[in-house]
Structures are given as structure tokens and as C-alpha cells.
Design a protein around this motif. Structure first.
Motif, PDB file in Angstrom:
ATOM      1  N   UNK A 287      34.695  -9.384   6.183  1.00 44.16           N
ATOM      2  CA  UNK A 287      35.714  -8.362   6.356  1.00 44.16           C
ATOM      3  C   UNK A 287      35.484  -7.573   7.646  1.00 44.16           C
ATOM      4  N   UNK A 288      36.438  -6.721   7.948  1.00 48.58           N
ATOM      5  CA  UNK A 288      36.288  -5.838   9.107  1.00 48.58           C
ATOM      6  C   UNK A 288      35.030  -4.992   9.008  1.00 48.58           C
ATOM      7  N   UNK A 289      34.609  -4.678   7.791  1.00 48.65           N
ATOM      8  CA  UNK A 289      33.437  -3.819   7.591  1.00 48.65           C
ATOM      9  C   UNK A 289      32.154  -4.450   8.109  1.00 48.65           C
ATOM     10  N   UNK A 290      32.173  -5.746   8.363  1.00 50.67           N
ATOM     11  CA  UNK A 290      30.961  -6.416   8.861  1.00 50.67           C
ATOM     12  C   UNK A 290      30.831  -6.300  10.373  1.00 50.67           C
ATOM     13  N   UNK A 291      31.827  -5.770  11.037  1.00 51.99           N
ATOM     14  CA  UNK A 291      31.817  -5.694  12.498  1.00 51.99           C
ATOM     15  C   UNK A 291      31.203  -4.377  12.956  1.00 51.99           C
ATOM     16  N   UNK A 292      30.281  -4.477  13.909  1.00 52.72           N
ATOM     17  CA  UNK A 292      29.548  -3.287  14.342  1.00 52.72           C
ATOM     18  C   UNK A 292      30.456  -2.225  14.935  1.00 52.72           C
ATOM     19  N   UNK A 293      31.509  -2.626  15.629  1.00 53.09           N
ATOM     20  CA  UNK A 293      32.377  -1.617  16.245  1.00 53.09           C
ATOM     21  C   UNK A 293      33.078  -0.786  15.171  1.00 53.09           C
ATOM     22  N   UNK A 294      33.450  -1.439  14.064  1.00 56.69           N
ATOM     23  CA  UNK A 294      34.066  -0.706  12.954  1.00 56.69           C
ATOM     24  C   UNK A 294      33.035   0.210  12.301  1.00 56.69           C
ATOM     25  N   UNK A 295      31.827  -0.281  12.129  1.00 59.68           N
ATOM     26  CA  UNK A 295      30.751   0.534  11.561  1.00 59.68           C
ATOM     27  C   UNK A 295      30.486   1.754  12.438  1.00 59.68           C
ATOM     28  N   UNK A 296      30.540   1.542  13.756  1.00 61.11           N
ATOM     29  CA  UNK A 296      30.346   2.658  14.685  1.00 61.11           C
ATOM     30  C   UNK A 296      31.435   3.704  14.534  1.00 61.11           C
ATOM     31  N   UNK A 297      32.693   3.264  14.415  1.00 53.79           N
ATOM     32  CA  UNK A 297      33.800   4.207  14.234  1.00 53.79           C
ATOM     33  C   UNK A 297      33.633   5.012  12.945  1.00 53.79           C
ATOM     34  N   UNK A 298      33.197   4.348  11.901  1.00 57.45           N
ATOM     35  CA  UNK A 298      33.058   5.025  10.609  1.00 57.45           C
ATOM     36  C   UNK A 298      31.919   6.035  10.662  1.00 57.45           C
TER      37      UNK A 298
END
Length: 400
Positions: A287-298
């Protein structure tokens, strides 16, 4: 500093969050595609439920029929209500009525309170605040062209206003107009009550905001005051004290705004996290949640939201303790910090939703187009930053 809240307030906020989730958020899909006035009967039904729960008008004084919450307490309520664009209106603590109630309560005569304040708190009428002008800079509020000239026992008002929020359907306006042009510039303008059925009070249009004109409460009007005559008894407070009164209104008003924006942050953040966990982007089920850039945004969003929230609660606590004037640095800070935090989080949430985020199938596009103005109204970011910096620099003059 003590940001602790009573068990009563914790219960109230919990009840409000449950009401928003159960009664208001399910109305949003219909609200997003219908005219506000079409939705009003259904919203009125929700308001009756709020009254029966004893949660009507949380920030208004008890002697007027409100709950009489402190600014800090109402800030927590406003955060909960801000999660839905219907929240504040359903509980009857929406701008500009909230600020107008404060003005009338503090500066209104007994006759003005009887005619305007009491029915406003009861919810039987609405109001608007008419200050911003088409040809004058909102960044310098002492520059006003609208005049109120005495003739006999009346004021005759002439001027051109716009972004008069909720004028469509309002029963009266509080108008900022120059009454004393020869006085020092901060003592030139006055606040005057103008019933909307007064001859010469002319709504030109509801201004389209990013393609949406709006109606009723959810609108921003352009108004021409053309030889609009009202009795001098409609003056609010002393003549020439319009800006002094405005400062009484703006300090608490910015807390209301900032806590509402934090409610929007929370809603956008929740949607972003759920979407990241649910959106499959690869054949292996990742999922998108596995991507570091998304994790960084969160991670960044969570930290920024918490920092902005603590700053706002601190400012509310200061106002409750020492008044808005002594808390002005904190008020300036939260205005631009929280507005920008909200815009970043909404933008990230929209980006995580991709094409879906651009539609009205979620609330995000609504927040994106209607809340961008947070960095402009009630003082543009740049004005607050400049004023704050000047005060800070003055404190260092002379080697201090």
C-alpha cells in the motif's frame, strides 16, 4: 501553565465528537453538491438536537442563553466541531455571529441587546460583519473609504464593501465606517448596526470563491451602502472606537479560527492515514503506507499538528489569564503557524488521495478551496509576521 480541563469539558467534547461523527459527517456528501439553503431544513433538525443536548451556543455568555465556556474550553470544542464544515453552524458558534455576539455583549446598549443580541444567541436571526473594502487594502484596516455622516439624528452611510461573510440572509450588519475623519487615524472609524432591510443596503452579489458562489450562511457578499440611513442610536460603543472594539473581537476570534483549523487538520490527517493504509499500489499488495515519502508526510503532519495545537492552547490560556492585548505576540504567531500547518496537511492528504482527492467524493477538495483564505483573512500572514518581528526587534534595542 495549566492546560488541564475539567471532567465536564472532557464529557462535552466527547459528546460533540460523537455527534459530528454520527449526525454531521454523514450529511456532507449531500451538502457538497447542494445549495446551502436547500440543506438548511435538515441542518435545523440537527440544531434542535443540539439544543436538547444542552450544548447550544457554547462560547456565548450564560446570561444570554449560551454555555459560557472559557476561551480555552471553547477552543477544545471548536477543534471538535472543525472536523466538519457543518459543525460550528449546527452548534451555533459560527463566525461572524460569534464575534458579533462578543461585541454586542461588551459594548451594546440595553436596547441593542434586546433587539439584536438576544435573538442572535437564540438562533432566530443571523448577522454579518462588514469591514473589508474593494478598493482598500485589507492589510491596513485603518484605510477605509466608507463614511457615516451625521444628518439630524441619523448616520448616512456610503461605501463599497466585499467579503462580508454570510450577508445573504443576515438580519443585520455591523459596519465599520469613518465617522471622525479629522481624528487620529485609529480613532476615525466607528461600528454601526445596520439592519439589512434598510433602504440603501444593497447586496450586489455573492462572490464566487474558486468557482463556488455559495448561498445563505455559506457565502461572501459584495455590498453597496448607498445613502443608507440609520439612527445614531445604532452606534456600538463610543464614536471613533471602531478599531478599539475590533481588537476585542479579533483576539478571541483568532483562537476560534485556529482551533477550527486544527479540527480540519485532524480530519485531513485521519483521511490521509486511512487512505495510505488502504490504497494498494502494487501486485504484491503493498500500500501507499509502505512508501517512505508517505511515512515522512505522516510523521511531519503529526508533529506539526501537535506543535500548532499546543501553541494555540497556550495563546487561549494567556488570553483567559491576562487578556488579548498582553497575548498579542502569541496571537500573531498562531495565526500564520496554524493556517500554514492546515494548508500543508490538507495538501498532503489530497495528494495521497490522488485523483479522488480532487473530487467532492471526499471533504478534502472542499477544505482545499475554502480554507486557502486562512492565510489572508483576519490579517495576512505577512502582516502578522512583520508586526511580530518589529515587536521582537524593539525588545532588543539599546543592547537589551
Amino acid at each position: 501553565m495549566d492546560f488541564g480541563v475539567s471532567e465536564r469539558i472532557e464529557t462535552i467534547v466527547s459528546m460533540i465528537n460523537e455527534f459530528v461523527d454520527r449526525e454531521l459527517i454523514p450529511m456532507e456528501p449531500e451538502y457538497l453538491v447542494h445549495d446551502f439553503n436547500e440543506m438548511l431544513p435538515k441542518i435545523r433538525e440537527k440544531q434542535e438536537m443540539v439544543k436538547k443536548m444542552g450544548l447550544w451556543a457554547p462560547n456565548f455568555p450564560t446570561e444570554c442563553g449560551g454555555m459560557g465556556l472559557t476561551l480555552l474550553e471553547h477552543g477544545l470544542v471548536s477543534e471538535a466541531l472543525g472536523r466538519s464544515p457543518l459543525g460550528h453552524f449546527a452548534f451555533w458558534c459560527q463566525a461572524p455571529d460569534a464575534g458579533n455576539v462578543e461585541i454586542l455583549h461588551l459594548f451594546g446598549t440595553e436596547a441593542q441587546k434586546e433587539r439584536y443580541l438576544n435573538p442572535l444567541v437564540e438562533g432566530t436571526i443571523r448577522s454579518c460583519f462588514s469591514m473589508t473594502e474593494v478598493d482598500m487594502p485589507g492589510s491596513n484596516p485603518v484605510m477605509l473609504e466608507t463614511t457615516a455622516v451625521k444628518e439630524g439624528d441619523d448616520y448616512v452611510i456610503n461605501g463599497h464593501k466585499w467579503y462580508t461573510t454570510s450577508a445573504d440572509g443576515a438580519d443585520f450588519a455591523i459596519v465599520m465606517a469613518v465617522t471622525n475623519p479629522e481624528a487620529p487615524r485609529y480613532l476615525q472609524a466607528s461600528m454601526i448596526i445596520v439592519p439589512s432591510d434598510t433602504p440603501g443596503f444593497n447586496i450586489v452579489r455573492n462572490i464566487p470563491v474558486m468557482g463556488h458562489e455559495g448561498s445563505g450562511y455559506m457565502s461572501h457578499a459584495e455590498i453597496l451602502y448607498q445613502s443608507c440611513r440609520v439612527p445614531q442610536s445604532n452606534l456600538l460603543g463610543p464614536e471613533g472606537h471602531g478599531f478599539v472594539i475590533a481588537q476585542e473581537r479579533l483576539g478571541p476570534g483568532r483562537i476560534h479560527h485556529c482551533m477550527r483549523w486544527l479540527g480540519i487538520c485532524r480530519r485531513a490527517f485521519d483521511l490521509m492515514c486511512r487512505r495510505a493504509n488502504e490504497r494498494v499500489i502494487a501486485p504484491d499488495g503493498k500500500t501507499l503506507a509502505t512508501r517512505q515519502i508517505i511515512q515522512g508526510w505522516i510523521a511531519e503532519s503529526a508533529a506539526e499538528m501537535e506543535a500548532a495545537r499546543l501553541m494555540t492552547l497556550h495563546a487561549a490560556w494567556q488570553i483567559d489569564q491576562v487578556g488579548a492585548a498582553k497575548a498579542r505576540d502569541s496571537i500573531s504567531m498562531i495565526k500564520f503557524v496554524v493556517a500554514n500547518t492546515m494548508n500543508r496537511i490538507v495538501d498532503r492528504a489530497l495528494q495521497v488521495h490522488g485523483g479522488l482527492g480532487m473530487t467532492d467524493d471526499t471533504i478534502l477538495a472542499y477544505f482545499y478551496r475554502h480554507e486557502r483564505a486562512a492565510r489572508i483573512y483576519d490579517g495576512a500572514d505577512e502582516v502578522h509576521k512583520t508586526s511580530l518581528a518589529k515587536r521582537i526587534l524593539r525588545s532588543y534595542e539599546g543592547g537589551k
